[in-house]
Design an enzyme around this catalytic site. Structure first.
Site, PDB file in Angstrom:
ATOM      1  N   PRO A  24       6.263   5.560  -3.457  1.00 10.50           N
ATOM      2  CA  PRO A  24       6.123   6.936  -3.944  1.00 10.50           C
ATOM      3  C   PRO A  24       4.811   7.590  -3.510  1.00 10.50           C
ATOM      4  O   PRO A  24       4.766   8.800  -3.268  1.00 10.50           O
ATOM      5  CB  PRO A  24       6.157   6.801  -5.477  1.00 10.50           C
ATOM      6  CG  PRO A  24       6.441   5.375  -5.780  1.00 10.50           C
ATOM      7  CD  PRO A  24       6.319   4.559  -4.535  1.00 10.50           C
ATOM      8  N   GLY A  25       3.741   6.783  -3.364  1.00  4.59           N
ATOM      9  CA  GLY A  25       2.447   7.328  -2.935  1.00  4.59           C
ATOM     10  C   GLY A  25       2.527   7.858  -1.510  1.00  4.59           C
ATOM     11  O   GLY A  25       2.063   8.956  -1.203  1.00  4.59           O
ATOM     12  N   LYS A  26       3.155   7.068  -0.629  1.00  3.70           N
ATOM     13  CA  LYS A  26       3.300   7.509   0.765  1.00  3.70           C
ATOM     14  C   LYS A  26       4.215   8.730   0.845  1.00  3.70           C
ATOM     15  O   LYS A  26       3.924   9.687   1.568  1.00  3.70           O
ATOM     16  CB  LYS A  26       3.924   6.399   1.616  1.00  3.70           C
ATOM     17  CG  LYS A  26       3.011   5.245   1.940  1.00  3.70           C
ATOM     18  CD  LYS A  26       3.741   4.300   2.892  1.00  3.70           C
ATOM     19  CE  LYS A  26       3.002   3.029   3.152  1.00  3.70           C
ATOM     20  NZ  LYS A  26       3.750   2.120   4.047  1.00  3.70           N
ATOM     21  N   ASP A  66       3.218   2.185   8.542  1.00  2.00           N
ATOM     22  CA  ASP A  66       2.687   0.911   8.072  1.00  2.00           C
ATOM     23  C   ASP A  66       1.177   1.068   8.018  1.00  2.00           C
ATOM     24  O   ASP A  66       0.565   1.538   8.984  1.00  2.00           O
ATOM     25  CB  ASP A  66       3.077  -0.264   8.969  1.00  2.00           C
ATOM     26  CG  ASP A  66       2.927  -1.576   8.205  1.00  2.00           C
ATOM     27  OD1 ASP A  66       3.752  -1.845   7.302  1.00  2.00           O
ATOM     28  OD2 ASP A  66       1.968  -2.316   8.473  1.00  2.00           O
ATOM     29  N   HIS A  93      -6.602   8.247   6.823  1.00  2.49           N
ATOM     30  CA  HIS A  93      -5.861   7.616   7.908  1.00  2.49           C
ATOM     31  C   HIS A  93      -4.473   8.246   8.044  1.00  2.49           C
ATOM     32  O   HIS A  93      -4.024   8.562   9.127  1.00  2.49           O
ATOM     33  CB  HIS A  93      -5.763   6.112   7.617  1.00  2.49           C
ATOM     34  CG  HIS A  93      -5.257   5.771   6.234  1.00  2.49           C
ATOM     35  ND1 HIS A  93      -5.727   6.394   5.099  1.00  2.49           N
ATOM     36  CD2 HIS A  93      -4.288   4.906   5.805  1.00  2.49           C
ATOM     37  CE1 HIS A  93      -5.083   5.914   4.045  1.00  2.49           C
ATOM     38  NE2 HIS A  93      -4.217   5.007   4.453  1.00  2.49           N
ATOM     39  N   GLY A 102      -2.407   2.907  -4.804  1.00  3.61           N
ATOM     40  CA  GLY A 102      -2.873   1.687  -4.155  1.00  3.61           C
ATOM     41  C   GLY A 102      -4.368   1.434  -4.363  1.00  3.61           C
ATOM     42  O   GLY A 102      -4.873   1.481  -5.488  1.00  3.61           O
TER      43      GLY A 102
HETATM   44  P1  IMP Z   1       3.091  -1.166   3.714  1.00  4.29           P
HETATM   45  O1  IMP Z   1       4.234  -0.624   2.930  1.00  4.29           O
HETATM   46  O2  IMP Z   1       3.249  -2.576   4.156  1.00  4.29           O
HETATM   47  O3  IMP Z   1       2.659  -0.236   4.809  1.00  4.29           O
HETATM   48  O4  IMP Z   1       1.911  -1.240   2.646  1.00  4.29           O
HETATM   49  C1  IMP Z   1       0.842  -0.379   2.671  1.00  4.29           C
HETATM   50  C2  IMP Z   1      -0.106  -0.757   1.533  1.00  4.29           C
HETATM   51  O5  IMP Z   1      -1.434  -0.454   1.931  1.00  4.29           O
HETATM   52  C3  IMP Z   1       0.140   0.103   0.287  1.00  4.29           C
HETATM   53  O6  IMP Z   1       1.083  -0.468  -0.562  1.00  4.29           O
HETATM   54  C4  IMP Z   1      -1.255   0.120  -0.316  1.00  4.29           C
HETATM   55  O7  IMP Z   1      -1.518  -1.082  -0.960  1.00  4.29           O
HETATM   56  C5  IMP Z   1      -2.150   0.188   0.901  1.00  4.29           C
HETATM   57  N1  IMP Z   1      -2.384   1.574   1.316  1.00  4.29           N
HETATM   58  C6  IMP Z   1      -1.938   2.196   2.433  1.00  4.29           C
HETATM   59  N2  IMP Z   1      -2.350   3.469   2.455  1.00  4.29           N
HETATM   60  C7  IMP Z   1      -3.056   3.661   1.341  1.00  4.29           C
HETATM   61  C8  IMP Z   1      -3.712   4.797   0.802  1.00  4.29           C
HETATM   62  O8  IMP Z   1      -3.707   5.906   1.347  1.00  4.29           O
HETATM   63  N3  IMP Z   1      -4.334   4.589  -0.378  1.00  4.29           N
HETATM   64  C9  IMP Z   1      -4.361   3.390  -1.026  1.00  4.29           C
HETATM   65  N4  IMP Z   1      -3.736   2.317  -0.583  1.00  4.29           N
HETATM   66  C10 IMP Z   1      -3.071   2.445   0.603  1.00  4.29           C
END
Ligand code: IMP
Length: 199
Positions: A10-12, A69, A180, A153
């Protein structure tokens, strides 16, 4: 233009909507399309994992797909948690626990010894074999404590270099300007416009 976002984080998703919609790019979630795709993130790099997710969701949906990712890379920890950021200390472990673990591992480290960066790799699949990739990062430090209430996160323990504030203490607009993901999404928009011949 409409894209499927290959994520249920949900954050992304919130940041995808917030950054892409003013640029004229509409984002749909897997849930909105009734899709549930399991992707094992086995590539070992942000770009490789983003490609695995983008291709899997493209195959399942047939529509242009954008995958992210991303993760936090801490120099003093040899780049960890890196591609394992979501899985660090266990996928279901609450973030306050994960963050406290990192603060404990960083105990005794000061100044430049706390350097870190967030990295975001985006892969967009427009059609079979037609892919675009953007990788950007945001430099900063691991903070001394958990600070701020915004975002998701690891935002409360990442201090962004230019503002000197934790991501979780920044407004949405400030985070997107420096983050980023903000940088990567804006780069992807430029690549898309070049590829599709739009301005
Ligand atoms: P992915 O789904 O494997 O790409 O996991 C990315 C993980 O990196 C997230 O679940 C967070 O733990 C961390 N992450 C990536 N971007 C952010 C951000 O903008 N803020 C805080 N944590 C992030």
């Amino acid at each position: 233009m409409k894209f499927l976002a290959a994520t249920s984080n949900p954050g992304k998703l919130k940041e995808f909507h917030r950054i892409l919609e003013p640029l004229g790019i509409q984002v749909l979630s897997p849930k909105e399309l009734g899709l549930a795709v399991e992707v094992e993130e086995t590539a070992g790099t942000f770009e490789g994992n983003a490609r695995l997710k983008a291709e899997a969701y493209f195959s399942a949906s047939g529509m242009p797909t954008l995958a992210d990712d991303s993760g936090l890379c801490i120099d003093a920890l040899g780049g960890a948690p890196g591609v394992y950021s979501a899985r660090f200390e266990g996928e279901d472990t609450p973030y306050p626990v994960k963050m406290q673990k990192i603060l404990d591992l960083m105990q005794g480290k000061t100044g430049e010894e706390r350097s870190a960066r967030f990295v975001c790799a985006l892969v967009c699949v427009l059609g079979p074999g037609r892919e675009l990739c953007a990788v950007e990062s945001c430099e900063g430090y691991v903070g001394e404590k958990i600070e701020g209430a915004h975002g998701f996160g690891y935002d409360p323990i990442f201090v962004e270099k230019e503002t000197g504030k934790s991501f979780a203490s920044l407004s949405d607009e400030e985070k997107d300007r420096h983050s980023h993901r903000g940088k990567s999404l804006r780069k992807m928009q430029r690549l898309l416009w070049e590829e599709l011949g739009q301005r």
